[in-house]
Design a protein around this motif. Structure first.
Motif, PDB file in Angstrom:
ATOM      1  N   THR A  65       0.831  -1.214   0.000  1.00 56.68           N
ATOM      2  CA  THR A  65       0.000   0.000   0.000  1.00 56.68           C
ATOM      3  C   THR A  65       0.858   1.253   0.000  1.00 56.68           C
ATOM      4  N   TRP A  66       1.902   1.281   0.828  1.00 62.47           N
ATOM      5  CA  TRP A  66       2.806   2.436   0.827  1.00 62.47           C
ATOM      6  C   TRP A  66       3.478   2.604  -0.532  1.00 62.47           C
ATOM      7  N   ALA A  67       3.814   1.485  -1.175  1.00 62.35           N
ATOM      8  CA  ALA A  67       4.419   1.550  -2.508  1.00 62.35           C
ATOM      9  C   ALA A  67       3.432   2.154  -3.507  1.00 62.35           C
ATOM     10  N   ALA A  68       2.156   1.777  -3.390  1.00 65.31           N
ATOM     11  CA  ALA A  68       1.130   2.316  -4.282  1.00 65.31           C
ATOM     12  C   ALA A  68       0.947   3.814  -4.062  1.00 65.31           C
ATOM     13  N   ILE A  69       0.966   4.245  -2.791  1.00 62.52           N
ATOM     14  CA  ILE A  69       0.822   5.670  -2.477  1.00 62.52           C
ATOM     15  C   ILE A  69       1.992   6.471  -3.043  1.00 62.52           C
ATOM     16  N   LEU A  70       3.210   5.959  -2.866  1.00 61.91           N
ATOM     17  CA  LEU A  70       4.384   6.642  -3.413  1.00 61.91           C
ATOM     18  C   LEU A  70       4.331   6.689  -4.938  1.00 61.91           C
ATOM     19  N   ALA A  71       3.840   5.611  -5.543  1.00 63.67           N
ATOM     20  CA  ALA A  71       3.697   5.590  -7.004  1.00 63.67           C
ATOM     21  C   ALA A  71       2.697   6.644  -7.465  1.00 63.67           C
ATOM     22  N   LEU A  72       1.636   6.851  -6.691  1.00 64.56           N
ATOM     23  CA  LEU A  72       0.659   7.898  -7.021  1.00 64.56           C
ATOM     24  C   LEU A  72       1.278   9.286  -6.939  1.00 64.56           C
ATOM     25  N   VAL A  73       2.107   9.496  -5.912  1.00 61.72           N
ATOM     26  CA  VAL A  73       2.751  10.802  -5.738  1.00 61.72           C
ATOM     27  C   VAL A  73       3.692  11.083  -6.905  1.00 61.72           C
ATOM     28  N   VAL A  74       4.552  10.121  -7.187  1.00 63.75           N
ATOM     29  CA  VAL A  74       5.545  10.309  -8.255  1.00 63.75           C
ATOM     30  C   VAL A  74       4.886  10.327  -9.623  1.00 63.75           C
ATOM     31  N   GLY A  75       3.910   9.433  -9.822  1.00 63.23           N
ATOM     32  CA  GLY A  75       3.282   9.293 -11.134  1.00 63.23           C
ATOM     33  C   GLY A  75       2.239  10.354 -11.414  1.00 63.23           C
ATOM     34  N   ALA A  76       0.988  10.085 -10.985  1.00 68.28           N
ATOM     35  CA  ALA A  76      -0.132  10.961 -11.340  1.00 68.28           C
ATOM     36  C   ALA A  76       0.003  12.367 -10.767  1.00 68.28           C
TER      37      ALA A  76
END
Length: 301
Positions: free
Chosen positions: A217-228
């Motif tokens: 979940t933390w990886a998904a949140i960080l991916a959202l920050v960096v990505g979208a």
């Protein structure tokens, strides 16, 4: 500009647009994948993005930030942050409650709401613009009608996605007013910061857990920050220096099939066959509206 220099400009712009579309397409699947409350994800998404921008905002941009805080531009930036909060507080839960494809398609009606806001301000859409609005509304009604036969939760998800699109239109309208005076960094820092503070208050008021998530979940949140949140928006902003806003708006619609593919490939979410014609009609209506408005502006000039 000669052919060679045009090609040199076009190549990085094409790469930027490709990266941006891929980045925003991952947003809804990542939200659906993350094992955390939608409002908590929204808080971390905005607070971490604001944190990343802080060294620039309080460093090279500190004079502009100080000027913004003292003037109307700062007020409009805060109001934009309020509208962005409403967007995240409605659209992100819709992704977790319903289908990634439907939520992404319904939030893509943002340009249609934008046109209706402009009409209320006295800037009436063109004939093609009204046609696009009609097609988009019909498509949304079709997709929502299909979900009506599925469950009340699916209908709630559809309503939340539409409210998210409306909030995004208000956010964009306020941003358009503010960007005439502020740089992208200063505006987004104030806006994201405001949104993060408001979402923090909401999460604390309703007892929503902000920590204790698993590693995925933390990886998904960080991916959202960096990505979208950072990469996607930044690449679109870069592309606007070299191509038209209409081109960018139409390309953003590719988020719908992009999110659908990722949801199918990664999450195993297969779109309901009955809703597909409505979703196609919806996206087509938005495209007709955007292109119609662009043609109308060229004729007026």
């Amino acid at each position: 500009m000669n052919v060679r220099s045009s090609a040199q400009v076009a190549a990085p712009t094409a790469v930027a647009l490709t990266v941006a579309v891929l980045a925003v397409s991952s947003s809804a699947p990542l939200i659906a994948f993350a094992a955390a409350p939608a409002l908590a994800i929204a808080f971390w998404r905005n607070s971490l993005a604001a944190l990343v921008l802080t060294p620039v905002a309080l460093g090279p941009r500190r004079v502009e930030v100080r000027r913004a805080v003292r003037g109307p531009a700062g007020v409009f930036s805060v109001l934009a942050g309020l509208a962005l909060t409403a967007h995240f507080a409605t659209w992100m839960p819709s992704v977790q409650l319903g289908s990634v494809v439907t939520a992404t398609a319904l939030v893509a009606t943002q340009p249609v709401w934008q046109g209706l806001i402009a009409a209320a301000q006295g800037r009436r859409p063109s004939t093609a613009g009204w046609l696009g609005i009609g097609l988009a509304v019909a498509g949304a009604a079709w997709a929502t009608g299909v979900d009506l036969g599925v469950s009340s939760q699916a209908v709630l998800a559809d309503v939340l996605a539409l409210l998210g699109a409306l909030a995004a239109a208000v956010y964009t309208a306020l941003g358009e007013r503010t960007r005439a005076e502020l740089s992208t960094t200063t505006y987004t820092w104030i806006c994201y910061g405001t949104c993060a503070v408001l979402l923090l208050g909401i999460c604390l008021a309703f007892g929503i857990d902000l920590t204790g998530y698993n590693t995925q979940t933390w990886a998904a949140i960080l991916a959202l920050v960096v990505g979208a949140q950072l990469l996607g928006h930044s690449m679109f902003n870069y592309a606007l220096q070299h191509t038209s806003a209409t081109t960018v708006s139409v390309l953003i619609l590719l988020e719908v099939p992009g999110a659908a593919f990722l949801a199918w490939w990664w999450l195993g979410q297969v779109p309901r066959a009955e809703s597909l014609p409505g979703l196609v009609l919806l996206v087509s209506g938005v495209a007709v509206f955007i292109l119609g408005q662009a043609s109308f502006k060229l004729i007026r000039r």
